[in-house]
Design a protein around this motif. Structure first.
Motif, PDB file in Angstrom:
ATOM      1  N   SER B 182       0.820  -1.221   0.000  1.00  0.00           N
ATOM      2  CA  SER B 182       0.000   0.000   0.000  1.00  0.00           C
ATOM      3  C   SER B 182       0.854   1.272   0.000  1.00  0.00           C
ATOM      4  O   SER B 182       0.348   2.364  -0.280  1.00  0.00           O
ATOM      5  CB  SER B 182      -0.907   0.019   1.242  1.00  0.00           C
ATOM      6  N   ASP B 183       2.118   1.137   0.343  1.00  0.00           N
ATOM      7  CA  ASP B 183       3.028   2.281   0.390  1.00  0.00           C
ATOM      8  C   ASP B 183       3.645   2.466  -0.997  1.00  0.00           C
ATOM      9  O   ASP B 183       4.719   1.944  -1.284  1.00  0.00           O
ATOM     10  CB  ASP B 183       4.109   2.001   1.447  1.00  0.00           C
ATOM     11  N   ALA B 184       2.935   3.197  -1.852  1.00  0.00           N
ATOM     12  CA  ALA B 184       3.347   3.304  -3.251  1.00  0.00           C
ATOM     13  C   ALA B 184       2.951   4.663  -3.806  1.00  0.00           C
ATOM     14  O   ALA B 184       2.081   5.331  -3.267  1.00  0.00           O
ATOM     15  CB  ALA B 184       2.660   2.204  -4.065  1.00  0.00           C
ATOM     16  N   ASP B 200      -6.174   3.599   6.323  1.00  0.00           N
ATOM     17  CA  ASP B 200      -5.899   5.009   6.047  1.00  0.00           C
ATOM     18  C   ASP B 200      -4.445   5.367   6.353  1.00  0.00           C
ATOM     19  O   ASP B 200      -3.768   6.025   5.553  1.00  0.00           O
ATOM     20  CB  ASP B 200      -6.857   5.854   6.905  1.00  0.00           C
ATOM     21  N   GLU B 201      -3.942   4.879   7.511  1.00  0.00           N
ATOM     22  CA  GLU B 201      -2.600   5.301   7.954  1.00  0.00           C
ATOM     23  C   GLU B 201      -1.461   4.720   7.092  1.00  0.00           C
ATOM     24  O   GLU B 201      -0.329   5.173   7.183  1.00  0.00           O
ATOM     25  CB  GLU B 201      -2.376   4.938   9.433  1.00  0.00           C
ATOM     26  N   TRP B 202      -1.792   3.749   6.254  1.00  0.00           N
ATOM     27  CA  TRP B 202      -0.755   3.177   5.379  1.00  0.00           C
ATOM     28  C   TRP B 202      -0.497   4.033   4.138  1.00  0.00           C
ATOM     29  O   TRP B 202       0.477   3.820   3.418  1.00  0.00           O
ATOM     30  CB  TRP B 202      -1.172   1.779   4.886  1.00  0.00           C
ATOM     31  N   ILE B 203      -1.416   4.957   3.867  1.00  0.00           N
ATOM     32  CA  ILE B 203      -1.361   5.689   2.594  1.00  0.00           C
ATOM     33  C   ILE B 203      -0.701   7.056   2.785  1.00  0.00           C
ATOM     34  O   ILE B 203      -1.193   7.905   3.537  1.00  0.00           O
ATOM     35  CB  ILE B 203      -2.782   5.870   2.015  1.00  0.00           C
ATOM     36  N   ALA B 204       0.420   7.250   2.080  1.00  0.00           N
ATOM     37  CA  ALA B 204       1.157   8.523   2.176  1.00  0.00           C
ATOM     38  C   ALA B 204       0.428   9.629   1.421  1.00  0.00           C
ATOM     39  O   ALA B 204      -0.283   9.365   0.455  1.00  0.00           O
ATOM     40  CB  ALA B 204       2.561   8.333   1.593  1.00  0.00           C
ATOM     41  N   ASP B 205       0.614  10.862   1.893  1.00  0.00           N
ATOM     42  CA  ASP B 205       0.080  12.010   1.155  1.00  0.00           C
ATOM     43  C   ASP B 205       0.596  11.979  -0.285  1.00  0.00           C
ATOM     44  O   ASP B 205       1.738  11.584  -0.537  1.00  0.00           O
ATOM     45  CB  ASP B 205       0.533  13.324   1.817  1.00  0.00           C
ATOM     46  N   GLY B 206      -0.274  12.422  -1.204  1.00  0.00           N
ATOM     47  CA  GLY B 206       0.129  12.516  -2.606  1.00  0.00           C
ATOM     48  C   GLY B 206      -0.079  11.251  -3.409  1.00  0.00           C
ATOM     49  O   GLY B 206       0.115  11.246  -4.628  1.00  0.00           O
ATOM     50  N   THR B 207      -0.469  10.163  -2.719  1.00  0.00           N
ATOM     51  CA  THR B 207      -0.694   8.900  -3.438  1.00  0.00           C
ATOM     52  C   THR B 207      -1.898   9.016  -4.370  1.00  0.00           C
ATOM     53  O   THR B 207      -2.875   9.688  -4.047  1.00  0.00           O
ATOM     54  CB  THR B 207      -0.973   7.762  -2.422  1.00  0.00           C
ATOM     55  N   HIS B 208      -1.809   8.359  -5.515  1.00  0.00           N
ATOM     56  CA  HIS B 208      -3.002   8.181  -6.350  1.00  0.00           C
ATOM     57  C   HIS B 208      -3.423   6.711  -6.299  1.00  0.00           C
ATOM     58  O   HIS B 208      -2.590   5.823  -6.486  1.00  0.00           O
ATOM     59  CB  HIS B 208      -2.757   8.591  -7.808  1.00  0.00           C
ATOM     60  N   ASN B 225     -12.117   6.039   6.341  1.00  0.00           N
ATOM     61  CA  ASN B 225     -11.362   7.239   6.720  1.00  0.00           C
ATOM     62  C   ASN B 225     -10.454   7.715   5.590  1.00  0.00           C
ATOM     63  O   ASN B 225     -10.188   8.913   5.451  1.00  0.00           O
ATOM     64  CB  ASN B 225     -10.499   6.974   7.963  1.00  0.00           C
ATOM     65  N   LEU B 226      -9.960   6.770   4.816  1.00  0.00           N
ATOM     66  CA  LEU B 226      -9.124   7.121   3.667  1.00  0.00           C
ATOM     67  C   LEU B 226      -9.966   7.853   2.624  1.00  0.00           C
ATOM     68  O   LEU B 226      -9.520   8.834   2.002  1.00  0.00           O
ATOM     69  CB  LEU B 226      -8.505   5.841   3.089  1.00  0.00           C
ATOM     70  N   LEU B 227     -11.211   7.409   2.473  1.00  0.00           N
ATOM     71  CA  LEU B 227     -12.103   8.067   1.511  1.00  0.00           C
ATOM     72  C   LEU B 227     -12.414   9.499   1.948  1.00  0.00           C
ATOM     73  O   LEU B 227     -12.371  10.428   1.131  1.00  0.00           O
ATOM     74  CB  LEU B 227     -13.402   7.272   1.357  1.00  0.00           C
ATOM     75  N   THR B 228     -12.707   9.686   3.238  1.00  0.00           N
ATOM     76  CA  THR B 228     -13.077  11.041   3.689  1.00  0.00           C
ATOM     77  C   THR B 228     -11.878  11.986   3.613  1.00  0.00           C
ATOM     78  O   THR B 228     -12.043  13.194   3.437  1.00  0.00           O
ATOM     79  CB  THR B 228     -13.632  11.029   5.130  1.00  0.00           C
ATOM     80  N   VAL B 280      -4.488  12.993  -1.465  1.00  0.00           N
ATOM     81  CA  VAL B 280      -4.645  11.614  -1.947  1.00  0.00           C
ATOM     82  C   VAL B 280      -5.797  11.643  -2.939  1.00  0.00           C
ATOM     83  O   VAL B 280      -6.870  12.189  -2.641  1.00  0.00           O
ATOM     84  CB  VAL B 280      -4.959  10.641  -0.796  1.00  0.00           C
ATOM     85  N   THR B 281      -5.573  11.109  -4.134  1.00  0.00           N
ATOM     86  CA  THR B 281      -6.659  11.033  -5.122  1.00  0.00           C
ATOM     87  C   THR B 281      -7.060   9.577  -5.297  1.00  0.00           C
ATOM     88  O   THR B 281      -6.220   8.680  -5.308  1.00  0.00           O
ATOM     89  CB  THR B 281      -6.229  11.619  -6.485  1.00  0.00           C
ATOM     90  N   ILE B 282      -8.368   9.369  -5.396  1.00  0.00           N
ATOM     91  CA  ILE B 282      -8.898   8.015  -5.596  1.00  0.00           C
ATOM     92  C   ILE B 282      -9.736   8.013  -6.869  1.00  0.00           C
ATOM     93  O   ILE B 282     -10.626   8.857  -7.027  1.00  0.00           O
ATOM     94  CB  ILE B 282      -9.787   7.576  -4.407  1.00  0.00           C
ATOM     95  N   PHE B 283      -9.427   7.077  -7.774  1.00  0.00           N
ATOM     96  CA  PHE B 283     -10.309   6.853  -8.913  1.00  0.00           C
ATOM     97  C   PHE B 283     -11.155   5.632  -8.585  1.00  0.00           C
ATOM     98  O   PHE B 283     -10.655   4.518  -8.499  1.00  0.00           O
ATOM     99  CB  PHE B 283      -9.505   6.631 -10.200  1.00  0.00           C
ATOM    100  N   ASP B 284     -12.445   5.871  -8.358  1.00  0.00           N
ATOM    101  CA  ASP B 284     -13.390   4.803  -8.017  1.00  0.00           C
ATOM    102  C   ASP B 284     -14.012   4.305  -9.325  1.00  0.00           C
ATOM    103  O   ASP B 284     -14.883   4.947  -9.898  1.00  0.00           O
ATOM    104  CB  ASP B 284     -14.458   5.372  -7.071  1.00  0.00           C
TER     105      ASP B 284
END
Lengths: 314, 314
Positions: B182-184, B200-208, B225-228, B280-284
């Motif tokens: 997840s750290d990518a 949520d805590e595994w995802i660094a700022d700026g991740t897509h 929490n990652l989504l919000t 963090v950007t998410i493409f759903d």
């Protein structure tokens, strides 16, 4: 995977009527899955997508069918269709069927099923409004369940009506005007009309009407007064309110969804029915996906097919 | 009528990405017709029906596709598909395509289009959660638009993950645990999970993140929490709310439809976008019908086909 290029050639009408009747019984019992038909607008027409699953026949799939009213000028039918069938327990595509003639046949078979249980008479005159493919299949199918003494045909184009009668040299069949054709024991309306054609006062008490032309918002063939006077049976409530014979009068506030007596399936399972011999009964047929599956299941039994490769790629 | 048994073999990924991008642009501009995907429940799975019309490509049709999670035990893919294409001005069926591999490829291509416009970095690490067919096509497609320095793969079944890495001997690719993968810089989630996997805590700022696994009600892969915390971009609002990554948190009241930043199409036409490099950007991605048409249009150009008869019966 199998492709059936002409599944209609393997179908005997009595078998098809039986299969379509069973599908309506499943619909009446709620033992099928059938999301609403969806419509996509195209230049000069539209196409409809009709997914469903009939556990009783162990058959699932989708019919894709267009309606392009001006196709005749291109030498093409107004309506052309395809069915994809899936194996329910795995979802694997197992067959593709040309569904153009199949669609006409199952529409006729549905009218026959309705005539069998709703007409107060078992013999008499058949009036046919329209002289296209649905009129043809309607005549073929209704003849299986109703003793046709004579047939009266009307079409906007008299030549089309005459050509239609010439296909049945052994029947007592004549071209008449609209009012005369409407005076019948059983009436079949199969036009793409968007204005009511059949006046209330032309219809005798006790008549059974199969109204199969209206299958999209804005289409109608019958005088709204005739609808309010009659017992209305639909193939599917949602579809009928959206796009059946009742759609325009309901939109215009002349009729409400509560005026629908019930579905053909509910008639077949004995839940409702014709109230008395003098009622006018109307079968408002929009064409439902499970009857396409029923027709496909009959075709699969004896139809010729082409075996096609279907691998799963990388 | 033409049948394309293996249309995927004619497809070059850059062409597919281009066609899928154009389809999303049409979606962003509102220049397509696409009724909601409909679902029919089958024993052990379901099938979805996806009609659409893309005037820009002059292509219309329907994809039928199943999801049966236990199919692997039968030696069949979880997902198998078929596409029927119609000629828009006449509605005539013109082609049938095997859409099993095509579905995987267009899903990957959509993730690539999103990565290209949403990732803040053009080079870095790719994390892949899941090691099935969508993971494979996602890696192939994302590599076209993002300079992959290394790949970290996690799968519930470690053997599956190892087999996956063996398919890419030329890449710097390793099997890791879930947190490490997840750290990518760019993350691809492609599992059928119904419980959130990625904390949520595994995802660094700026991740897509390309979240492509959730495509039915009840499915989810990401911590709410990652989504919000993130900017959420969907392929289609209605479909995403119904069956995308956001469907469970919205159902549970942890998120609302208003929290969706916009669609990928709106990003492509410049209406919205990533707010800053630290977001963090998410493409759903739920998978939309017009991308199937786009993939079909690419396959038609060079694919091998079998000519089938298609007559109109009586």
């Amino acid at each position: 995977m199998r492709y059936y290029p002409a599944p209609e050639s393997a179908i005997m009408m009595p078998h098809l009527i039986e299969a379509v009747r069973e599908a309506f019984i499943d619909h009446g019992n709620g033992s099928c899955e059938m999301p609403p038909k969806s419509y996509v607008t195209l230049p000069g027409g539209d196409f409809r997508t009709m997914p469903s699953y009939l556990p009783g026949l162990r058959i699932a799939g989708v019919k894709v069918v267009n309606v392009h009213p001006d196709n005749r000028t291109k030498g093409l039918p107004t309506v052309m269709g395809m069915i994809i069938l899936l194996d329910p327990p795995s979802g694997k595509p197992v067959a593709i069927l040309n569904a153009t003639a199949l669609t006409d046949l199952r529409t006729g078979a549905a009218a026959a099923v309705a005539t069998e249980v709703l007409s107060s008479e078992k013999t008499g005159t058949l009036g046919i409004i329209g002289a296209g493919r649905q009129a043809l299949s309607g005549l073929l199918a209704i003849s299986e369940v109703f003793q046709v003494e004579s047939v009266k045909v009307w079409s906007r184009n008299e030549k089309t009506a005459t050509r239609f009668t010439e296909k049945f040299p052994d029947l007592n069949i004549t071209v008449t005007n609209l009012e005369q054709a409407s005076d019948a024991t059983v009436l079949l309306t199969a036009t793409p009309s968007t204005k009511s054609l059949i006046k209330d006062e032309w219809i005798a008490d006790g008549t059974h009407i199969n109204a199969i032309g209206a299958d999209a918002p804005g289409k109608q063939e019958l005088d709204p007064n005739l609808l309010t006077r009659s017992q209305i049976f639909v193939d599917d409530r949602k579809q009928a309110v959206h796009s059946g014979e009742v759609n325009v009068p309901i939109r215009d506030g002349l009729l409400s969804a509560e005026d629908i007596t019930g579905t053909l399936g509910e008639v077949l399972i004995g839940k409702i029915g014709r109230s008395d011999p003098e009622s006018v009964t109307i079968f408002d047929s929009t064409g439902i996906a499970i009857t396409d599956l029923a027709a496909a299941s009959v075709a699969l039994q004896k139809g010729s097919f082409i075996e096609l490769p279907y691998e799963h790629g990388f």
